[in-house]
Motif scaffolding. Sequence first.
Motif, PDB file in Angstrom:
ATOM      1  N   HIS A 260       0.826  -1.219   0.000  1.00 26.51           N
ATOM      2  CA  HIS A 260       0.000   0.000   0.000  1.00 26.51           C
ATOM      3  C   HIS A 260       0.858   1.265   0.000  1.00 26.51           C
ATOM      4  O   HIS A 260       0.527   2.245  -0.664  1.00 26.51           O
ATOM      5  N   ARG A 261       1.976   1.228   0.706  1.00 22.26           N
ATOM      6  CA  ARG A 261       2.872   2.402   0.695  1.00 22.26           C
ATOM      7  C   ARG A 261       3.430   2.646  -0.711  1.00 22.26           C
ATOM      8  O   ARG A 261       3.450   3.766  -1.205  1.00 22.26           O
ATOM      9  N   ALA A 262       3.865   1.572  -1.343  1.00 24.05           N
ATOM     10  CA  ALA A 262       4.490   1.727  -2.665  1.00 24.05           C
ATOM     11  C   ALA A 262       3.451   1.984  -3.757  1.00 24.05           C
ATOM     12  O   ALA A 262       3.731   2.669  -4.738  1.00 24.05           O
ATOM     13  N   GLY A 263       2.250   1.437  -3.592  1.00 22.59           N
ATOM     14  CA  GLY A 263       1.246   1.506  -4.651  1.00 22.59           C
ATOM     15  C   GLY A 263       0.377   2.754  -4.597  1.00 22.59           C
ATOM     16  O   GLY A 263      -0.284   3.095  -5.573  1.00 22.59           O
ATOM     17  N   GLY A 264       0.370   3.425  -3.430  1.00 21.82           N
ATOM     18  CA  GLY A 264      -0.426   4.645  -3.316  1.00 21.82           C
ATOM     19  C   GLY A 264      -1.874   4.371  -2.928  1.00 21.82           C
ATOM     20  O   GLY A 264      -2.310   3.231  -2.860  1.00 21.82           O
ATOM     21  N   PRO A 265      -2.649   5.456  -2.675  1.00 21.88           N
ATOM     22  CA  PRO A 265      -3.982   5.346  -2.081  1.00 21.88           C
ATOM     23  C   PRO A 265      -5.060   4.729  -2.976  1.00 21.88           C
ATOM     24  O   PRO A 265      -6.099   4.300  -2.478  1.00 21.88           O
ATOM     25  N   ALA A 266      -4.819   4.664  -4.282  1.00 16.83           N
ATOM     26  CA  ALA A 266      -5.852   4.115  -5.184  1.00 16.83           C
ATOM     27  C   ALA A 266      -6.169   2.660  -4.837  1.00 16.83           C
ATOM     28  O   ALA A 266      -7.325   2.222  -4.917  1.00 16.83           O
ATOM     29  N   ILE A 267      -5.149   1.924  -4.416  1.00 15.22           N
ATOM     30  CA  ILE A 267      -5.362   0.497  -4.111  1.00 15.22           C
ATOM     31  C   ILE A 267      -6.275   0.362  -2.887  1.00 15.22           C
ATOM     32  O   ILE A 267      -7.217  -0.438  -2.883  1.00 15.22           O
ATOM     33  N   MET A 268      -6.028   1.184  -1.862  1.00 18.85           N
ATOM     34  CA  MET A 268      -6.869   1.126  -0.656  1.00 18.85           C
ATOM     35  C   MET A 268      -8.303   1.549  -0.957  1.00 18.85           C
ATOM     36  O   MET A 268      -9.258   0.975  -0.430  1.00 18.85           O
ATOM     37  N   GLN A 269      -8.446   2.518  -1.850  1.00 16.93           N
ATOM     38  CA  GLN A 269      -9.805   2.937  -2.245  1.00 16.93           C
ATOM     39  C   GLN A 269     -10.577   1.768  -2.853  1.00 16.93           C
ATOM     40  O   GLN A 269     -11.738   1.536  -2.524  1.00 16.93           O
ATOM     41  N   GLU A 270      -9.906   1.021  -3.718  1.00 13.18           N
ATOM     42  CA  GLU A 270     -10.562  -0.143  -4.333  1.00 13.18           C
ATOM     43  C   GLU A 270     -10.840  -1.219  -3.289  1.00 13.18           C
ATOM     44  O   GLU A 270     -11.880  -1.885  -3.337  1.00 13.18           O
ATOM     45  N   CYS A 271      -9.898  -1.389  -2.351  1.00 15.71           N
ATOM     46  CA  CYS A 271     -10.100  -2.384  -1.284  1.00 15.71           C
ATOM     47  C   CYS A 271     -11.330  -2.030  -0.454  1.00 15.71           C
ATOM     48  O   CYS A 271     -12.123  -2.894  -0.086  1.00 15.71           O
TER      49      CYS A 271
ATOM     50  N   VAL B  77      -9.230 -11.474  -3.985  1.00 14.96           N
ATOM     51  CA  VAL B  77      -9.884 -10.404  -4.760  1.00 14.96           C
ATOM     52  C   VAL B  77      -8.799  -9.637  -5.514  1.00 14.96           C
ATOM     53  O   VAL B  77      -7.609  -9.773  -5.209  1.00 14.96           O
ATOM     54  N   ILE B  78      -9.221  -8.843  -6.504  1.00 18.66           N
ATOM     55  CA  ILE B  78      -8.210  -8.169  -7.324  1.00 18.66           C
ATOM     56  C   ILE B  78      -8.483  -6.664  -7.414  1.00 18.66           C
ATOM     57  O   ILE B  78      -9.644  -6.237  -7.461  1.00 18.66           O
ATOM     58  N   THR B  79      -7.409  -5.888  -7.371  1.00 20.18           N
ATOM     59  CA  THR B  79      -7.488  -4.445  -7.639  1.00 20.18           C
ATOM     60  C   THR B  79      -6.430  -4.104  -8.682  1.00 20.18           C
ATOM     61  O   THR B  79      -5.585  -4.945  -9.012  1.00 20.18           O
ATOM     62  N   THR B  80      -6.463  -2.886  -9.144  1.00 26.11           N
ATOM     63  CA  THR B  80      -5.372  -2.446 -10.021  1.00 26.11           C
ATOM     64  C   THR B  80      -4.102  -2.270  -9.185  1.00 26.11           C
ATOM     65  O   THR B  80      -4.128  -2.337  -7.953  1.00 26.11           O
ATOM     66  N   GLY B  81      -3.002  -1.991  -9.863  1.00 25.00           N
ATOM     67  CA  GLY B  81      -1.703  -1.901  -9.186  1.00 25.00           C
ATOM     68  C   GLY B  81      -1.324  -0.491  -8.755  1.00 25.00           C
ATOM     69  O   GLY B  81      -0.207  -0.288  -8.259  1.00 25.00           O
ATOM     70  N   GLY B  82      -2.214   0.483  -8.935  1.00 21.55           N
ATOM     71  CA  GLY B  82      -1.865   1.846  -8.532  1.00 21.55           C
ATOM     72  C   GLY B  82      -0.543   2.284  -9.139  1.00 21.55           C
ATOM     73  O   GLY B  82      -0.324   2.123 -10.344  1.00 21.55           O
ATOM     74  N   ASN B  83       0.346   2.788  -8.302  1.00 20.76           N
ATOM     75  CA  ASN B  83       1.650   3.264  -8.786  1.00 20.76           C
ATOM     76  C   ASN B  83       2.705   2.168  -8.936  1.00 20.76           C
ATOM     77  O   ASN B  83       3.858   2.463  -9.256  1.00 20.76           O
TER      78      ASN B  83
END
Length: 180
Positions: free
Chosen positions: A44-55, A67-73
């Motif tokens: 989550h630190r490396a990928g940025g907040p978009a991943i947590m939003q999807e979670c 489950v799957i989310t995008t990879g953010g950054n």
Amino acid sequence: MEVKIGTSTLAIVEGDITKEETDAIVNAANSGLRGGGGVDGAIHRAGGPAIMQECRAIGHCPTGQAVITTGGNLKARYVIHTVGPVWSGGNRNEANLLRSAYLESLKLASKKGLKSVAFPAISAGAYGYPLNDAARIALRTAADYLKDHPEIERVRFVLFGKPMFDIFSEELEKIKETRA
Ligand code: ADP
């Protein structure tokens, strides 16, 4: 270190999974998908907040599911979040749940048309799974899956630190021997 399984490759490397260039990296998440310590926090630190939003939108993932989310950054296009079992002595279906966490992650990758997946050592940190058993289940489940699913071309286990790499390499040697 790697082994060929049909046309696919099963490999182990020592490293940081957040830096992997692959279609998907797998996160050892908790069932609330809330992030936390260990590899989950690092992703989550490396990928940025978009991943947590999807979670948050997904909400929950039962133990042994994925489950799957995008990879953010991240360089990885996707993050597959799976929940391994907490080790509580071995009589709580831990082995089946750990196998299922790997299997459901791989099935999700196949369903999404992904060709390469990188895993950490699920349940082998804060969740306390005995390390050799965790490594054996991880590698056997991936090897068995690749045998029947050539659409996944590459599975890499990215192990954090030399001690964990050594444990996986011991178990991978055994798999090589039984397949020789
Ligand atoms: P769990 O709660 O499933 O046990 P942890 O994150 O506590 O998950 O640990 C799982 C494994 O991931 C441990 O071996 C830990 O050392 C490892 N790990 C921690 N950070 C990283 C990272 N950046 N890349 C790869 N593996 C990592």
